[in-house]
Design a protein around this motif. Sequence first.
Motif: not given
Length: 175
Positions: A2-10, A53-58, A122-130
């Motif tokens: 869902d996060l991938i889809n909402s960030t970049n549907a393509d 890190e057990q997060t949706v972003d990861n 970067s697109r999901i706002g995870d600038f530290e890891n980016a």
Amino acid sequence: MDLINSTNADLYRAIHQVIGCIAFYKAEHRGMSGGTISSALGVIWEDPSAFSEQTVDNYAAQIVHEFIHSSLFLADMVHGTYIDRSLLPKAKVYSPVRKELRDFDKTFHASYVTTGVTIFQSRIGDFENAQRYTGTLRAAVDGLIAMQKGAGVLNASGEAMLQAMDDVLTLIRME
């Protein structure tokens, strides 16, 4: 997903077209959190217990990471990437992730995947890891370009992918 889809549907649609299975296993060796292999296109395996890190972003970034590897394997099967595979072990380039000299194809994959994952983070706002590979990624791509100019390892398709990496890093001013 869902996060991938909402960030970049393509990107989401591309993952669904290429990846048929995301399997969850306990890795045999510590430090392995997931992977793909060229002989099993369409399969991603993950070991969530190995994630720091057990997060949706990861989890999403890991799926994107392995999807990009799969896409590179597929592109190589369809268009080829290298002129002569026997040159790959002789053409060593500094890897942006392992921070050591590796065969050209290994550094090429690591750089391409890291570029894509950095954009996603970067697109999901995870600038530290980016920003994690800021210096080493630019150096690796410059090393790949220099090796390509000297040894001519890549075919036209591989050169286009290398140029795309360079263009992206130039546009986002990754120093």
